[in-house]
Every structure is written in C-alpha cells, then in structure tokens.
Write a protein that holds these residues in place. Structure first.
Motif, mmCIF file in Angstrom:
data_model
loop_
_atom_site.group_PDB
_atom_site.id
_atom_site.type_symbol
_atom_site.label_atom_id
_atom_site.label_comp_id
_atom_site.label_asym_id
_atom_site.label_seq_id
_atom_site.Cartn_x
_atom_site.Cartn_y
_atom_site.Cartn_z
ATOM 1 N N GLU A 97 -14.801 3.192 -9.000
ATOM 2 C CA GLU A 97 -14.181 2.764 -7.672
ATOM 3 C C GLU A 97 -12.741 2.975 -7.817
ATOM 4 O O GLU A 97 -12.219 2.988 -8.927
ATOM 5 C CB GLU A 97 -14.275 1.185 -7.357
ATOM 6 N N ILE A 98 -11.918 3.446 -6.807
ATOM 7 C CA ILE A 98 -10.608 3.158 -6.852
ATOM 8 C C ILE A 98 -9.925 1.906 -7.196
ATOM 9 O O ILE A 98 -10.401 0.957 -6.503
ATOM 10 C CB ILE A 98 -9.872 3.981 -5.446
ATOM 11 N N THR A 99 -9.080 2.009 -8.180
ATOM 12 C CA THR A 99 -8.574 0.730 -8.647
ATOM 13 C C THR A 99 -7.383 0.242 -7.792
ATOM 14 O O THR A 99 -6.469 1.258 -7.320
ATOM 15 C CB THR A 99 -8.145 0.868 -10.000
ATOM 16 N N LYS A 100 -7.374 -0.818 -7.198
ATOM 17 C CA LYS A 100 -6.189 -1.319 -6.348
ATOM 18 C C LYS A 100 -4.894 -1.230 -7.055
ATOM 19 O O LYS A 100 -4.833 -1.588 -8.255
ATOM 20 C CB LYS A 100 -6.401 -2.943 -5.947
ATOM 21 N N VAL A 101 -3.882 -0.624 -6.403
ATOM 22 C CA VAL A 101 -2.504 -0.534 -6.902
ATOM 23 C C VAL A 101 -1.666 -1.562 -5.852
ATOM 24 O O VAL A 101 -2.031 -1.606 -4.505
ATOM 25 C CB VAL A 101 -1.913 0.814 -6.666
ATOM 26 N N TYR A 102 -0.843 -1.957 -6.618
ATOM 27 C CA TYR A 102 0.148 -2.960 -5.842
ATOM 28 C C TYR A 102 1.666 -2.619 -5.556
ATOM 29 O O TYR A 102 2.057 -1.539 -6.560
ATOM 30 C CB TYR A 102 0.283 -4.218 -6.505
ATOM 31 N N THR A 103 2.331 -2.703 -4.424
ATOM 32 C CA THR A 103 3.657 -2.415 -4.573
ATOM 33 C C THR A 103 4.554 -3.881 -4.415
ATOM 34 O O THR A 103 3.932 -4.848 -4.046
ATOM 35 C CB THR A 103 4.090 -1.715 -3.340
ATOM 36 N N LEU A 104 5.582 -3.851 -4.893
ATOM 37 C CA LEU A 104 6.838 -5.098 -4.597
ATOM 38 C C LEU A 104 7.213 -5.068 -3.080
ATOM 39 O O LEU A 104 7.341 -4.044 -2.621
ATOM 40 C CB LEU A 104 7.631 -4.827 -5.720
ATOM 41 N N PRO A 105 7.460 -6.140 -2.614
ATOM 42 C CA PRO A 105 8.151 -6.505 -1.424
ATOM 43 C C PRO A 105 9.332 -5.772 -1.294
ATOM 44 O O PRO A 105 10.141 -5.404 -2.071
ATOM 45 C CB PRO A 105 8.141 -7.807 -1.144
ATOM 46 N N ASP A 106 9.878 -5.515 0.039
ATOM 47 C CA ASP A 106 11.243 -4.835 0.217
ATOM 48 C C ASP A 106 11.529 -3.637 -0.485
ATOM 49 O O ASP A 106 12.631 -3.575 -0.759
ATOM 50 C CB ASP A 106 12.283 -5.735 0.034
ATOM 51 N N GLU A 107 10.555 -2.929 -0.904
ATOM 52 C CA GLU A 107 10.647 -1.609 -1.479
ATOM 53 C C GLU A 107 11.300 -1.667 -2.852
ATOM 54 O O GLU A 107 12.038 -0.618 -3.227
ATOM 55 C CB GLU A 107 11.643 -0.563 -0.575
ATOM 56 N N GLU A 108 11.152 -2.663 -3.556
ATOM 57 C CA GLU A 108 11.691 -2.959 -4.867
ATOM 58 C C GLU A 108 10.816 -2.070 -5.869
ATOM 59 O O GLU A 108 9.552 -1.830 -5.560
ATOM 60 C CB GLU A 108 11.435 -4.476 -5.328
ATOM 61 N N LYS A 109 11.404 -1.762 -6.878
ATOM 62 C CA LYS A 109 10.752 -0.634 -7.847
ATOM 63 C C LYS A 109 10.574 -1.458 -9.229
ATOM 64 O O LYS A 109 11.371 -2.084 -9.842
ATOM 65 C CB LYS A 109 11.272 0.608 -8.113
ATOM 66 N N PRO A 110 9.487 -1.413 -9.660
ATOM 67 C CA PRO A 110 9.146 -2.220 -10.968
ATOM 68 C C PRO A 110 9.489 -1.398 -12.191
ATOM 69 O O PRO A 110 9.594 -0.125 -12.103
ATOM 70 C CB PRO A 110 7.697 -2.295 -10.956
#
Length: 174
Positions: A130-143
């Motif tokens: 299965e495709i593993t879920k990827v997450y993004t931070l709010p407000d276009e923040e970059k980790p």
C-alpha cells in the motif's frame, strides 16, 4: 546504534551491520545470532535487484535505509523489521525521494525532498504494497528534524516551530 545493533554506510556506498541479529533486525542474509564483526549488508528487492545504500538508522527491531536504485536516481526507503524476518520492505511513498531518516526505539521517520514526512513503524510490515501516508506541516512549513518516540513524533520546522504527532490520536498539532 540502538539496542545492541548498528548499521552504517561508508563513503563508497557500502552498508555494514554489527550486533544483535537474533530477531533478523539487521538483515535476512545474516544468521540469527550476534554478529561480532562488521559485515556488509546487501539490500535487494524481491526481484533480486541490489540497491545502493545512502543512509541508515536502527531501532530495537528494525533497520531503515535510504537506498538508490541502480537503474536511475530514484531514492527509496528500505525497511527491515524482525516481524518480516529481516526481508527488506520497499516503502511505497508514491515516487517521493527521501532525503533524511530518523529513528527511535520502535518508530522511525523520513523527510522527503518535497518536504513531506513519512512515519514508519511495524505496521508497514502488514501493509507491504500500500502507499504509505505522507504528511505535510501546516502553513507550508518545512520539516528539518524529527524525534521518534514510542507514542509521539516531534517535528522541528525550518522556522523553528515544533509540531507534535500523537500515534494514539493520529493528528498533527502545533
């Protein structure tokens, strides 16, 4: 190193492992025993194609690698877990390139070139294709950094904000 085993990548692109492989947390090609000398880890897909190791991190029952395909410049996550008898699982992150990996005792994570976050634990073993879920931070923040705890992930953003992801509630909060 974490919990009696370690893996590392040399500048010339070879992976090595040492320590506890009794539960096959380093490699399926190693014997189920304590590996006393640094031994080269070869990472192959199910078709036998060998990948070039770029980076590694270890936890209690797993080793996670960023590997490069020998056919192109595509980067992949290869997840080795004792519950899969040490056989690498190539995590499907829908073509995104992982650029950094982080690990704790039971959980690990990756940051992709696109700025997404991939959170990994033994549940990957159950959902191999299965495709593993990827997450993004709010407000276009970059980790830029991830701390992996047993029940939480803490993500530091480029602007210095810290975000918490609770595995129990599956929510990302600031």
């Amino acid at each position: 190193m974490f919990s009696y085993h370690a893996s590392w990548i040399t500048e010339d692109g070879h992976a090595y492992g040492i320590g506890d492989n009794i539960d096959k947390q380093i490699s399926d090609s190693f014997p189920k025993q304590f590996i006393k000398e640094p031994t080269e880890v070869k990472i192959h897909d199910k078709d036998g194609k060998e990948y070039i190791p770029i980076s590694s991190v270890c936890g209690r029952f797993y080793s996670l690698y960023i590997v490069k395909s020998p056919d192109d410049d595509q980067l992949h996550l290869a997840y080795i877990h004792s519950q899969n008898n040490g056989v690498p699982i190539f995590v499907n992150i829908n073509g995104q390139n992982p650029v950094a990996i982080y690990g704790g005792m039971t959980n690990s994570a990756a940051i992709t070139e696109e700025g997404s976050i991939v959170m990994l634990n033994k549940s990957i073993v159950e959902s191999k294709n299965e495709i593993t879920k990827v997450y993004t931070l709010p407000d276009e923040e970059k980790p830029i950094y991830i701390a992996c705890l047993d029940d939480y992930y803490f993500v530091l953003s480029q602007s210095g904000k810290i975000y918490q992801f609770c595995l129990l509630s599956y929510s990302l909060s600031k």
